[in-house]
Write a protein that holds these residues in place. Structure first.
Motif, PDB file in Angstrom:
ATOM      1  N   ALA A 113      -1.248   7.759   9.132  1.00 30.07           N
ATOM      2  CA  ALA A 113      -0.698   7.288   7.855  1.00 30.07           C
ATOM      3  C   ALA A 113      -1.639   6.254   7.253  1.00 30.07           C
ATOM      4  CB  ALA A 113       0.678   6.692   8.061  1.00 30.07           C
ATOM      5  N   ARG A 114      -1.940   6.416   5.990  1.00 30.95           N
ATOM      6  CA  ARG A 114      -2.814   5.468   5.302  1.00 30.95           C
ATOM      7  C   ARG A 114      -2.050   4.867   4.130  1.00 30.95           C
ATOM      8  NH1 ARG A 114      -6.039  10.175   5.857  1.00 30.95           N
ATOM      9  NH2 ARG A 114      -7.667   9.978   7.440  1.00 30.95           N
ATOM     10  N   SER A 115      -2.347   3.628   3.840  1.00 29.39           N
ATOM     11  CA  SER A 115      -1.685   2.970   2.711  1.00 29.39           C
ATOM     12  C   SER A 115      -2.550   1.823   2.225  1.00 29.39           C
ATOM     13  CB  SER A 115      -0.297   2.445   3.107  1.00 29.39           C
ATOM     14  OG  SER A 115      -0.415   1.461   4.117  1.00 29.39           O
ATOM     15  N   ILE A 116      -2.392   1.508   0.975  1.00 28.68           N
ATOM     16  CA  ILE A 116      -3.042   0.339   0.380  1.00 28.68           C
ATOM     17  C   ILE A 116      -1.953  -0.609  -0.088  1.00 28.68           C
ATOM     18  CG2 ILE A 116      -4.328  -0.468  -1.637  1.00 28.68           C
ATOM     19  CD1 ILE A 116      -6.174   1.850  -1.376  1.00 28.68           C
ATOM     20  N   THR A 117      -2.039  -1.842   0.333  1.00 30.68           N
ATOM     21  CA  THR A 117      -1.080  -2.858  -0.093  1.00 30.68           C
ATOM     22  C   THR A 117      -1.817  -3.944  -0.870  1.00 30.68           C
ATOM     23  OG1 THR A 117      -1.335  -4.051   2.006  1.00 30.68           O
ATOM     24  CG2 THR A 117       0.453  -2.440   1.861  1.00 30.68           C
ATOM     25  N   LEU A 118      -1.177  -4.430  -1.886  1.00 29.36           N
ATOM     26  CA  LEU A 118      -1.723  -5.506  -2.704  1.00 29.36           C
ATOM     27  C   LEU A 118      -0.958  -6.792  -2.432  1.00 29.36           C
ATOM     28  CD1 LEU A 118      -2.065  -3.556  -6.082  1.00 29.36           C
ATOM     29  CD2 LEU A 118      -3.828  -3.938  -4.342  1.00 29.36           C
ATOM     30  N   PRO A 119      -1.586  -7.940  -2.601  1.00 34.34           N
ATOM     31  CA  PRO A 119      -0.886  -9.213  -2.376  1.00 34.34           C
ATOM     32  C   PRO A 119       0.362  -9.358  -3.238  1.00 34.34           C
ATOM     33  CG  PRO A 119      -3.252  -9.574  -2.574  1.00 34.34           C
ATOM     34  CD  PRO A 119      -3.005  -8.146  -2.932  1.00 34.34           C
ATOM     35  N   SER A 120       0.372  -8.689  -4.384  1.00 36.18           N
ATOM     36  CA  SER A 120       1.514  -8.782  -5.299  1.00 36.18           C
ATOM     37  C   SER A 120       2.749  -8.076  -4.759  1.00 36.18           C
ATOM     38  CB  SER A 120       1.137  -8.203  -6.662  1.00 36.18           C
ATOM     39  OG  SER A 120       0.573  -6.911  -6.526  1.00 36.18           O
ATOM     40  N   ASP A 121       2.606  -7.302  -3.671  1.00 34.48           N
ATOM     41  CA  ASP A 121       3.767  -6.610  -3.102  1.00 34.48           C
ATOM     42  C   ASP A 121       4.770  -7.574  -2.497  1.00 34.48           C
ATOM     43  OD1 ASP A 121       2.615  -4.224  -3.798  1.00 34.48           O
ATOM     44  OD2 ASP A 121       1.833  -3.776  -1.803  1.00 34.48           O
ATOM     45  N   SER A 122       4.286  -8.721  -2.031  1.00 36.08           N
ATOM     46  CA  SER A 122       5.153  -9.636  -1.289  1.00 36.08           C
ATOM     47  C   SER A 122       5.915 -10.605  -2.179  1.00 36.08           C
ATOM     48  CB  SER A 122       4.324 -10.444  -0.285  1.00 36.08           C
ATOM     49  OG  SER A 122       3.285 -11.166  -0.945  1.00 36.08           O
ATOM     50  N   GLY A 123       5.601 -10.664  -3.446  1.00 35.18           N
ATOM     51  CA  GLY A 123       6.291 -11.571  -4.362  1.00 35.18           C
ATOM     52  C   GLY A 123       7.019 -10.811  -5.440  1.00 35.18           C
ATOM     53  N   GLY A 124       7.905 -11.503  -6.146  1.00 36.38           N
ATOM     54  CA  GLY A 124       8.630 -10.844  -7.219  1.00 36.38           C
ATOM     55  C   GLY A 124       9.818 -11.650  -7.669  1.00 36.38           C
ATOM     56  N   PHE A 125      10.789 -10.983  -8.268  1.00 35.55           N
ATOM     57  CA  PHE A 125      11.965 -11.657  -8.793  1.00 35.55           C
ATOM     58  C   PHE A 125      13.112 -10.662  -8.820  1.00 35.55           C
ATOM     59  CE2 PHE A 125       9.355  -9.956 -12.164  1.00 35.55           C
ATOM     60  CZ  PHE A 125      10.250  -9.264 -12.965  1.00 35.55           C
ATOM     61  N   MET A 126      14.300 -11.152  -9.088  1.00 31.13           N
ATOM     62  CA  MET A 126      15.495 -10.317  -9.111  1.00 31.13           C
ATOM     63  C   MET A 126      15.938 -10.065 -10.542  1.00 31.13           C
ATOM     64  SD  MET A 126      16.241  -9.708  -5.918  1.00 31.13           S
ATOM     65  CE  MET A 126      17.934  -9.087  -6.085  1.00 31.13           C
ATOM     66  N   ILE A 127      16.320  -8.822 -10.834  1.00 30.15           N
ATOM     67  CA  ILE A 127      17.004  -8.466 -12.079  1.00 30.15           C
ATOM     68  C   ILE A 127      18.350  -7.894 -11.669  1.00 30.15           C
ATOM     69  CG2 ILE A 127      16.997  -7.018 -14.136  1.00 30.15           C
ATOM     70  CD1 ILE A 127      14.024  -7.089 -14.173  1.00 30.15           C
ATOM     71  N   GLY A 128      19.387  -8.704 -11.783  1.00 27.40           N
ATOM     72  CA  GLY A 128      20.689  -8.306 -11.254  1.00 27.40           C
ATOM     73  C   GLY A 128      20.604  -8.206  -9.745  1.00 27.40           C
ATOM     74  N   GLN A 129      20.831  -7.023  -9.213  1.00 27.00           N
ATOM     75  CA  GLN A 129      20.730  -6.795  -7.778  1.00 27.00           C
ATOM     76  C   GLN A 129      19.467  -6.028  -7.390  1.00 27.00           C
ATOM     77  OE1 GLN A 129      24.370  -4.799  -6.706  1.00 27.00           O
ATOM     78  NE2 GLN A 129      25.599  -6.675  -6.845  1.00 27.00           N
ATOM     79  N   VAL A 130      18.543  -5.923  -8.324  1.00 23.76           N
ATOM     80  CA  VAL A 130      17.317  -5.160  -8.089  1.00 23.76           C
ATOM     81  C   VAL A 130      16.155  -6.111  -7.841  1.00 23.76           C
ATOM     82  CG1 VAL A 130      15.703  -3.482  -9.053  1.00 23.76           C
ATOM     83  CG2 VAL A 130      18.138  -3.276  -9.539  1.00 23.76           C
ATOM     84  N   GLN A 131      15.454  -5.921  -6.718  1.00 30.24           N
ATOM     85  CA  GLN A 131      14.260  -6.695  -6.413  1.00 30.24           C
ATOM     86  C   GLN A 131      13.045  -6.051  -7.066  1.00 30.24           C
ATOM     87  OE1 GLN A 131      13.760  -9.568  -4.753  1.00 30.24           O
ATOM     88  NE2 GLN A 131      11.525  -9.453  -5.027  1.00 30.24           N
ATOM     89  N   VAL A 132      12.347  -6.787  -7.893  1.00 23.75           N
ATOM     90  CA  VAL A 132      11.163  -6.287  -8.589  1.00 23.75           C
ATOM     91  C   VAL A 132       9.939  -7.039  -8.073  1.00 23.75           C
ATOM     92  CG1 VAL A 132      10.060  -5.917 -10.827  1.00 23.75           C
ATOM     93  CG2 VAL A 132      12.552  -5.826 -10.640  1.00 23.75           C
ATOM     94  N   ASN A 133       8.978  -6.327  -7.506  1.00 21.28           N
ATOM     95  CA  ASN A 133       7.775  -7.014  -7.035  1.00 21.28           C
ATOM     96  C   ASN A 133       6.745  -7.094  -8.156  1.00 21.28           C
ATOM     97  OD1 ASN A 133       6.201  -4.593  -7.073  1.00 21.28           O
ATOM     98  ND2 ASN A 133       6.920  -4.067  -5.023  1.00 21.28           N
ATOM     99  N   TRP A 134       5.759  -7.949  -7.941  1.00 22.27           N
ATOM    100  CA  TRP A 134       4.778  -8.199  -8.988  1.00 22.27           C
ATOM    101  C   TRP A 134       3.851  -7.002  -9.213  1.00 22.27           C
ATOM    102  CZ3 TRP A 134       6.090 -11.700 -12.144  1.00 22.27           C
ATOM    103  CH2 TRP A 134       6.711 -12.876 -11.730  1.00 22.27           C
ATOM    104  N   THR A 135       3.725  -6.132  -8.228  1.00 25.47           N
ATOM    105  CA  THR A 135       2.886  -4.944  -8.412  1.00 25.47           C
ATOM    106  C   THR A 135       3.456  -4.044  -9.505  1.00 25.47           C
ATOM    107  OG1 THR A 135       2.265  -5.013  -6.071  1.00 25.47           O
ATOM    108  CG2 THR A 135       1.812  -2.981  -7.267  1.00 25.47           C
ATOM    109  N   SER A 136       4.778  -3.911  -9.533  1.00 22.40           N
ATOM    110  CA  SER A 136       5.408  -3.116 -10.591  1.00 22.40           C
ATOM    111  C   SER A 136       5.158  -3.739 -11.957  1.00 22.40           C
ATOM    112  CB  SER A 136       6.910  -3.000 -10.333  1.00 22.40           C
ATOM    113  OG  SER A 136       7.173  -2.313  -9.131  1.00 22.40           O
TER     114      SER A 136
END
Length: 288
Positions: A113-136
């Motif tokens: 399995a291969r994957s690329i992760t960005l530092p922005s994956d670990s941070g974010g904010f909530m919109i209601g009950q949805v977690q939104v990371n900075w990569t999105s």
């Protein structure tokens, strides 16, 4: 939120296709394959060579720019006198060559399995009950910034004006002293850079998979560009956002989940049929 992020990446990809087409007349079907191979190169640099993440990301983007520029410099002049169909099929050939190279160099046998992760994956904010990371957010923001920046570039810079002139009439533009080859090279290079950016973002947002990255990007971006009739980058942006949203919104619907990959084709077909009927209706009114 996932649909908006993917839509943003499809938008910047579609903008790259439209700008290259308007400047050179070539519809680059190798866009997704270039980004995919760049993403695999980035993965190898990060995970095999142990280099910092940013080195791999820059390598992916530069690979896309240099490879696409090289293709344009070598084959662009040879294909300039040929029809759009021949030019497009040649870029499909490049896509198949890159796809085969990826399958050979990064074989999926053995279940690795291969994957690329960005530092922005670990941070974010909530919109209601949805977690939104900075990569999105970056995916959507990149689409907006690239679209707006490209619009400003085409409208207010000398090189952008030359690209718009070539889109209107290549021969007259050349007779006016515009360095056609240099303008075409800039369009190829810019398209390649956007392919690299799309490859990195989609490798994180979707999957680091040669089939997914090669075909998903170009199909969705091409559908958005066709809805815009390969002309308006803002319509391309809007169409790409709609494609990304519809694709992800129908995912939870059990009856439609298996057909979600048809979203780009269906929306493009609906838009093209609507435009065609509108043109026929307008023409009939004028004649009447």
């Amino acid at each position: 939120m996932s649909g908006l992020a993917l839509g943003g990446v499809y938008a910047l990809s579609g903008v790259g296709l439209v700008v290259l087409y308007r400047a050179t007349g070539v519809l680059n079907l190798a866009f997704g394959a270039v980004g995919a191979m760049g993403a695999f190169i980035a993965w190898s640099i990060i995970n095999k060579a142990g280099a910092p993440g940013w080195v791999g990301w820059i390598a992916c983007i530069l690979f896309g720019g240099v490879l696409t520029l090289g293709y344009g410099l070598i084959f662009g002049p040879l294909l300039a006198a040929r029809g759009p169909l021949v030019q497009t099929i040649c870029t499909l050939g490049l896509a198949l060559v890159l796809f085969g190279a990826m399958d050979l160099l990064w074989s999926s046998s053995g279940g690795q399995a291969r994957s690329i992760t960005l530092p922005s994956d670990s941070g974010g904010f909530m919109i209601g009950q949805v977690q939104v990371n900075w990569t999105s957010v970056i995916g959507l923001g990149a689409g907006i910034v690239i679209t707006a920046g490209t619009h400003a570039f085409l409208r207010y810079t000398k090189l952008g004006t030359a690209m718009r002139a070539m889109a209107n009439d290549r021969e007259i533009t050349a007779t006016l002293g515009v360095p056609v080859r240099r303008v075409e090279a800039a369009a190829w290079f810019g398209c390649g850079l956007l392919a690299g950016i799309a490859g990195i973002l989609l490798a994180d947002l979707a999957a680091l998979d040669d089939t997914t990255l090669t075909f998903t990007v170009v199909i969705s971006a091409l559908a958005a560009a066709l809805i815009a009739r390969l002309h308006s980058i803002w319509i391309t942006f809007a169409a790409a956002i709609v494609i990304g949203l519809v694709h992800d919104l129908i995912t939870p619907i059990t009856q439609l989940t298996d057909y979600r990959d048809m979203t780009p084709f269906v929306l493009a077909a609906i838009a093209l049929i609507a435009v065609s009927r509108r043109q026929v209706f307008t023409q009939s009114r004028e004649e009447g």
